[in-house]
Write a protein that holds these residues in place. Structure first.
Motif, PDB file in Angstrom:
ATOM      1  N   ARG A  32      91.358   6.699  53.895  1.00 33.80           N
ATOM      2  CA  ARG A  32      91.261   8.144  53.675  1.00 33.80           C
ATOM      3  C   ARG A  32      89.888   8.607  54.160  1.00 33.80           C
ATOM      4  O   ARG A  32      88.878   8.355  53.497  1.00 33.80           O
ATOM      5  CB  ARG A  32      91.423   8.505  52.197  1.00 33.80           C
ATOM      6  CG  ARG A  32      91.439  10.020  51.942  1.00 33.80           C
ATOM      7  CD  ARG A  32      91.357  10.354  50.460  1.00 33.80           C
ATOM      8  NE  ARG A  32      90.022  10.102  49.922  1.00 33.80           N
ATOM      9  CZ  ARG A  32      89.694  10.263  48.633  1.00 33.80           C
ATOM     10  NH1 ARG A  32      90.612  10.631  47.771  1.00 33.80           N
ATOM     11  NH2 ARG A  32      88.454  10.007  48.220  1.00 33.80           N
ATOM     12  N   THR A  76      86.817  10.547  54.223  1.00 28.07           N
ATOM     13  CA  THR A  76      86.204  11.340  53.157  1.00 28.07           C
ATOM     14  C   THR A  76      84.776  11.666  53.565  1.00 28.07           C
ATOM     15  O   THR A  76      84.090  10.821  54.147  1.00 28.07           O
ATOM     16  CB  THR A  76      86.202  10.566  51.828  1.00 28.07           C
ATOM     17  OG1 THR A  76      87.517  10.045  51.575  1.00 28.07           O
ATOM     18  CG2 THR A  76      85.788  11.446  50.661  1.00 28.07           C
ATOM     19  N   CYS A  97      87.768  16.163  51.725  1.00 30.41           N
ATOM     20  CA  CYS A  97      88.671  15.772  52.802  1.00 30.41           C
ATOM     21  C   CYS A  97      88.990  17.008  53.630  1.00 30.41           C
ATOM     22  O   CYS A  97      88.645  18.134  53.241  1.00 30.41           O
ATOM     23  CB  CYS A  97      89.954  15.141  52.242  1.00 30.41           C
ATOM     24  SG  CYS A  97      89.723  13.441  51.640  1.00 30.41           S
ATOM     25  N   ASN A  98      89.621  16.788  54.749  1.00 26.26           N
ATOM     26  CA  ASN A  98      90.056  17.892  55.603  1.00 26.26           C
ATOM     27  C   ASN A  98      91.542  17.708  55.847  1.00 26.26           C
ATOM     28  O   ASN A  98      91.956  17.092  56.822  1.00 26.26           O
ATOM     29  CB  ASN A  98      89.276  17.891  56.917  1.00 26.26           C
ATOM     30  CG  ASN A  98      89.674  19.022  57.829  1.00 26.26           C
ATOM     31  OD1 ASN A  98      89.803  20.162  57.389  1.00 26.26           O
ATOM     32  ND2 ASN A  98      89.889  18.723  59.105  1.00 26.26           N
ATOM     33  N   PHE A  99      92.354  18.205  54.918  1.00 27.81           N
ATOM     34  CA  PHE A  99      93.784  17.953  54.949  1.00 27.81           C
ATOM     35  C   PHE A  99      94.473  18.928  55.892  1.00 27.81           C
ATOM     36  O   PHE A  99      94.526  20.140  55.634  1.00 27.81           O
ATOM     37  CB  PHE A  99      94.382  18.063  53.541  1.00 27.81           C
ATOM     38  CG  PHE A  99      93.982  16.944  52.620  1.00 27.81           C
ATOM     39  CD1 PHE A  99      94.333  15.633  52.911  1.00 27.81           C
ATOM     40  CD2 PHE A  99      93.247  17.191  51.472  1.00 27.81           C
ATOM     41  CE1 PHE A  99      93.975  14.593  52.067  1.00 27.81           C
ATOM     42  CE2 PHE A  99      92.885  16.149  50.620  1.00 27.81           C
ATOM     43  CZ  PHE A  99      93.242  14.856  50.923  1.00 27.81           C
ATOM     44  N   SER A 154      93.854  13.588  56.042  1.00 25.80           N
ATOM     45  CA  SER A 154      92.471  14.015  56.226  1.00 25.80           C
ATOM     46  C   SER A 154      92.013  13.664  57.631  1.00 25.80           C
ATOM     47  O   SER A 154      92.066  12.498  58.033  1.00 25.80           O
ATOM     48  CB  SER A 154      91.561  13.346  55.189  1.00 25.80           C
ATOM     49  OG  SER A 154      90.222  13.769  55.338  1.00 25.80           O
ATOM     50  N   TRP A 191      96.166  10.964  47.355  1.00 26.24           N
ATOM     51  CA  TRP A 191      95.148  11.326  48.335  1.00 26.24           C
ATOM     52  C   TRP A 191      94.005  12.106  47.709  1.00 26.24           C
ATOM     53  O   TRP A 191      92.919  12.205  48.288  1.00 26.24           O
ATOM     54  CB  TRP A 191      95.760  12.143  49.465  1.00 26.24           C
ATOM     55  CG  TRP A 191      96.627  11.360  50.394  1.00 26.24           C
ATOM     56  CD1 TRP A 191      97.960  11.531  50.603  1.00 26.24           C
ATOM     57  CD2 TRP A 191      96.236  10.278  51.260  1.00 26.24           C
ATOM     58  NE1 TRP A 191      98.421  10.621  51.538  1.00 26.24           N
ATOM     59  CE2 TRP A 191      97.383   9.845  51.957  1.00 26.24           C
ATOM     60  CE3 TRP A 191      95.022   9.627  51.504  1.00 26.24           C
ATOM     61  CZ2 TRP A 191      97.362   8.799  52.881  1.00 26.24           C
ATOM     62  CZ3 TRP A 191      94.991   8.593  52.425  1.00 26.24           C
ATOM     63  CH2 TRP A 191      96.148   8.191  53.104  1.00 26.24           C
ATOM     64  N   ASP A 235      88.521  20.039  49.353  1.00 21.09           N
ATOM     65  CA  ASP A 235      89.190  20.150  50.645  1.00 21.09           C
ATOM     66  C   ASP A 235      88.442  21.177  51.488  1.00 21.09           C
ATOM     67  O   ASP A 235      88.266  22.325  51.067  1.00 21.09           O
ATOM     68  CB  ASP A 235      90.646  20.587  50.440  1.00 21.09           C
ATOM     69  CG  ASP A 235      91.475  20.548  51.722  1.00 21.09           C
ATOM     70  OD1 ASP A 235      90.896  20.373  52.809  1.00 21.09           O
ATOM     71  OD2 ASP A 235      92.708  20.694  51.619  1.00 21.09           O
TER      72      ASP A 235
END
Length: 443
Positions: free
Chosen positions: A234, A236, A287-289, A301, A409, A424
């Motif tokens: 993931r 992060t 995160c960058n979902f 992400s 997540w 996010d």
């Protein structure tokens, strides 16, 4: 195919772990090593491209520690020795000491039970604001430390100049014969290349296919776009900022121990080149979902580079300063950026041959602790490549998709601070970012 010293080995990623692996391969006599990266070393998006990172070695606390704790202690003990004795890395380790602290009863209890062993090492309890102030020269810690309690260890911990150490590893690996191709398009790997179910190399943005007998994927948070990790990674991000000091102030702030509050943030002494004090606000991460077209539109992400931070991160950093150094709390930031890493579900490293592609070794999952391993992590990566990684490590860092089944997540991964939840970047509006007038990429 049996590995020999003349086997062609391709490393994808010239960050902390990629440079370390290249150095250790060269030191063991491998003569045909190529490293690809879309950016010159040090990459502006590499987590290790930083003026300082914490180096902390924790001895095992529990009477019967779990396998992950044993493995991490083994790695960290070896890394500390490397920082102290390896001439490539030794100049960049500053053994100034380390303070771990909390400011609520629950956080303090967590530190006492999980973070330190007061029966081991040289921990000194810090009970009052004056106790904290005495760990540093007069005038540095001017805050009230309301509710704070901490523990100060003087030995085996401090900080590393991660960027200079990474450049040192890159320089020495190059001197020993490793070839680095960096910058886009020639160093920008767009895809791994397969033949008969195995990985046979990588294709770069200029259309060239680099064939290799063995491929090591060590592209940090960017690894996820090149291989299906079955949800084991993931990407992060964390947030950091700098305050520029005068040369006179920088001298006064030399050789400070690292001050870390597990839910507020940390700082280290100003760097010697630009006289900038780095402050990190502590939180479970961002995160960058987004819908990722590389994975059939699945929401995941996806890292991006930005030399600004959310205004909420700036506010947290200044709150940390008001507790510790209020005389600096309102100074303008001279620099800021987001810093990406890749979390595994259990925050253990992932260093193993891929079960379906025998010529591919993955070396990823720093999970916030990768940079401090720089002197020796490359040796473990080469051990795994040669099939002789010690069992206590191999069992922990193995390919383990079963650990990511139904992965949450948005898990905090046992980190504290901020809103006590994963954040996010998609929720941060354009006007909610800092606008620091900085163009030079120093960190």
């Amino acid at each position: 195919m049996a590995i020999t010293h003349s086997s062609s080995i391709l490393i994808v990623g010239a960050g902390t772990w990629g440079c370390s692996a290249a150095l250790h391969l060269a030191r063991r006599g491998y003569t045909n090593v190529l490293v690809l990266d879309p950016h010159p070393v040090p990459s502006p998006i590499a987590a290790g491209n930083d003026i300082n990172k914490i180096m902390e070695h924790k001895e095992l606390k529990a009477a019967n520690p779990d396998a992950r704790s044993v493995a991490f202690a083994t790695c960290s003990r070896a890394a500390l020795k490397g920082w102290k004795t390896d001439p490539v890395f030794q100049p960049y380790f500053h053994e100034t000491g380390f303070i771990v602290s909390g400011h609520t009863p629950a956080l303090i209890e967590h530190i006492k039970t999980e973070e330190i062993d007061q029966c081991e090492g040289d921990f000194v309890s810090l009970e009052t604001a004056e106790d904290f102030r005495k760990t540093m020269p007069p005038g540095v810690l001017t805050g009230q430390f309301s509710g704070w309690k901490g523990w100060f260890s003087r030995e085996g911990a401090g900080w590393i100049h991660a960027r200079k150490a990474m450049l040192s590893a890159y320089t020495e690996a190059s001197r020993l014969g490793v070839k680095f191709v960096t910058g886009s398009p020639a160093g920008n790997v767009e895809a791994l290349v397969y033949r008969d179910g195995d990985v046979m190399g990588a294709r770069t943005a200029d259309g060239q296919v680099h064939h290799a007998d063995q491929v090591i994927l060590a592209a940090g948070a960017g690894s996820d776009r090149l291989l299906d990790f079955k949800k084991q990674l993931r990407p992060t991000a964390w947030t950091l900022s700098h305050i520029r000091m005068t040369p006179e102030e920088a001298k006064e702030y030399r050789n400070l121990p690292v001050l870390f509050n597990i839910a507020k943030g940390f700082f280290m002494e100003p760097d010697e080149d630009n006289h900038e004090l780095k402050i990190c606000d502590e939180h479970p991460g961002y995160c960058n979902f987004v819908a990722d077209n590389n994975h059939a539109g699945e929401i995941r992400s996806v890292p991006f580079s930005k030399h600004q931070i959310p205004l909420e991160a700036e506010a947290r950093a200044r709150d940390f300063l008001r507790d510790t150094m209020p005389h600096l709390a309102d100074r303008p930031f001279s620099f800021a950026r987001i810093c990406w890493d890749a979390d595994t579900p259990d925050r253990a490293f992932l260093i193993d041959r891929h079960p379906e592609h025998s010529s591919l070794l993955v070396a990823v999952g720093g999970s916030g602790n990768g940079a401090m391993q720089m002197p020796t992590i490359g040796g473990y990566i080469v051990d795994a490549l040669e099939g002789k990684l010690q069992k206590e490590l191999k069992d922990v860092v193995r390919w383990r998709p079963e650990s990511a089944v139904d992965r949450d997540w948005k898990s905090t991964q046992n980190r504290y601070g901020g809103p006590d939840k994963l954040m996010d970047f998609q929720d941060v509006k354009p006007e909610q970012w800092t606008q620091i007038g900085e163009t030079e990429s120093r960190s």
